[in-house]
Design a protein around this motif. Structure first.
Motif, mmCIF file in Angstrom:
data_model
loop_
_atom_site.group_PDB
_atom_site.id
_atom_site.type_symbol
_atom_site.label_atom_id
_atom_site.label_comp_id
_atom_site.label_asym_id
_atom_site.label_seq_id
_atom_site.Cartn_x
_atom_site.Cartn_y
_atom_site.Cartn_z
ATOM 1 N N UNK A 85 41.432 57.687 -41.623
ATOM 2 C CA UNK A 85 39.924 57.476 -41.683
ATOM 3 C C UNK A 85 39.692 56.199 -41.010
ATOM 4 N N UNK A 86 38.497 55.902 -40.727
ATOM 5 C CA UNK A 86 38.171 54.672 -40.080
ATOM 6 C C UNK A 86 38.031 54.355 -38.669
ATOM 7 N N UNK A 87 38.077 55.450 -37.822
ATOM 8 C CA UNK A 87 37.967 55.191 -36.338
ATOM 9 C C UNK A 87 36.526 55.045 -35.974
ATOM 10 N N UNK A 88 36.479 54.421 -34.941
ATOM 11 C CA UNK A 88 34.829 54.071 -34.434
ATOM 12 C C UNK A 88 33.979 55.385 -34.453
ATOM 13 N N UNK A 89 34.604 56.490 -34.102
ATOM 14 C CA UNK A 89 33.917 57.857 -33.788
ATOM 15 C C UNK A 89 34.413 58.997 -35.103
ATOM 16 N N UNK A 90 34.944 58.320 -36.000
ATOM 17 C CA UNK A 90 35.201 59.131 -37.121
ATOM 18 C C UNK A 90 36.949 59.404 -37.329
ATOM 19 N N UNK A 91 37.441 60.309 -38.063
ATOM 20 C CA UNK A 91 38.696 60.428 -38.394
ATOM 21 C C UNK A 91 39.525 60.463 -37.158
ATOM 22 N N UNK A 92 40.912 59.977 -37.088
ATOM 23 C CA UNK A 92 41.558 60.081 -35.945
ATOM 24 C C UNK A 92 42.907 61.089 -36.188
ATOM 25 N N UNK A 93 43.096 62.180 -35.891
ATOM 26 C CA UNK A 93 44.433 62.849 -36.289
ATOM 27 C C UNK A 93 45.480 62.702 -35.046
ATOM 28 N N UNK A 94 46.628 62.136 -35.632
ATOM 29 C CA UNK A 94 47.783 62.052 -34.748
ATOM 30 C C UNK A 94 49.113 62.187 -35.249
ATOM 31 N N UNK A 95 50.035 62.484 -34.416
ATOM 32 C CA UNK A 95 51.430 62.744 -34.726
ATOM 33 C C UNK A 95 52.217 61.490 -34.392
ATOM 34 N N UNK A 96 53.204 61.225 -35.273
ATOM 35 C CA UNK A 96 53.877 60.185 -35.250
ATOM 36 C C UNK A 96 55.536 60.508 -35.644
ATOM 37 N N UNK A 97 56.271 59.979 -34.722
ATOM 38 C CA UNK A 97 57.858 60.567 -34.738
ATOM 39 C C UNK A 97 58.534 59.187 -35.410
ATOM 40 N N UNK A 98 59.489 59.333 -36.329
ATOM 41 C CA UNK A 98 60.121 58.168 -36.810
ATOM 42 C C UNK A 98 61.681 58.698 -36.749
ATOM 43 N N UNK A 99 62.794 57.805 -36.043
ATOM 44 C CA UNK A 99 64.082 58.114 -36.034
ATOM 45 C C UNK A 99 64.640 57.942 -37.598
ATOM 46 N N UNK A 100 66.011 58.020 -37.817
ATOM 47 C CA UNK A 100 66.744 57.495 -39.067
ATOM 48 C C UNK A 100 66.640 56.051 -39.012
ATOM 49 N N UNK A 101 66.842 55.234 -38.168
ATOM 50 C CA UNK A 101 66.553 53.835 -38.082
ATOM 51 C C UNK A 101 65.191 53.225 -38.628
ATOM 52 N N UNK A 102 64.248 54.238 -38.868
ATOM 53 C CA UNK A 102 62.816 53.564 -39.162
ATOM 54 C C UNK A 102 62.029 53.106 -37.929
ATOM 55 N N UNK A 103 62.495 53.465 -36.714
ATOM 56 C CA UNK A 103 61.626 53.213 -35.595
ATOM 57 C C UNK A 103 60.932 54.529 -35.081
ATOM 58 N N UNK A 104 59.642 54.115 -34.527
ATOM 59 C CA UNK A 104 58.908 54.983 -33.938
ATOM 60 C C UNK A 104 59.252 55.629 -32.714
ATOM 61 N N UNK A 105 59.409 56.812 -32.720
ATOM 62 C CA UNK A 105 59.875 57.583 -31.517
ATOM 63 C C UNK A 105 58.859 58.080 -30.674
#
Length: 179
Positions: A85-105
């Motif tokens: 929530x809280x984007x300028x135009x409303x909600x933002x839906x996105x996909x986020x990958x995270x590896x086993x080292x906690x780094x965003x892929x």
């Protein structure tokens, strides 16, 4: 028999036949639609975690902003479907990958109504690359150049950037609870 009663019976028959036809059509198309939706989801998951081939949904009591959590190829990492929530135009839906080292892929926006001049930049490669590699070991923030725990922010789109960062930090909390 009165005219109104005859009309009522005719309407009942038409309604019943229509309901049966719709139910039959639904029973045939429902599996096809589910399969297409699953393929679309798998494609989105692979964008966020390109090294994985298979994803298994993780069940749990997650915050409302976490639409889904998927485990990538056993223990390679996780992919989060987030509505922030809280984007300028409303909600933002996105996909986020995270590896086993906690780094965003990977990062991939799915649905949003952000402005074309600023917030829409989240769809550009420079922004997606500025999210990759960020560590989720600690709370994630944003800056102009990015760092180990900061994504590259979108200049002039503070609300969009803040919304994305909030979603990432919610995913971070969930990640801590499922590992």
């Amino acid at each position: 028999m009165s005219k109104a009663l005859k009309l009522g019976i005719k309407l009942l028959i038409i309604t019943a036949v229509s309901a049966l036809v719709l139910a039959f059509t639904n029973s045939i198309t429902e599996p096809i639609i589910k399969e297409a939706d699953q393929e679309k989801l798998n494609e989105s998951l692979k964008v966020a975690f390109p090294e994985a081939n298979n994803f298994e949904e993780v069940k749990g009591n997650f915050p409302a902003s976490i639409v889904g959590v998927y485990k990538a190829d056993g223990d390679k990492g996780y992919v989060f479907d987030i509505i922030s929530k809280g984007g300028y135009g409303g909600d933002i839906e996105f996909i986020l990958g995270v590896d086993s080292d906690n780094k965003i892929t990977g990062f991939s926006p799915l649905k949003h109504s952000e402005s074309a001049g600023f917030g829409l930049q989240m769809e550009e490669d420079w922004f997606k690359e500025g999210v990759k590699g960020v560590s989720m070991d600690n709370k994630v923030g944003a800056s102009q150049s990015g760092s180990e725990n900061e994504i590259v922010g979108i200049s002039g789109a503070t609300l969009s950037t803040t919304s994305i960062v909030n979603g990432i930090n919610t995913a971070r909390e969930v990640l801590e609870s499922i590992k």
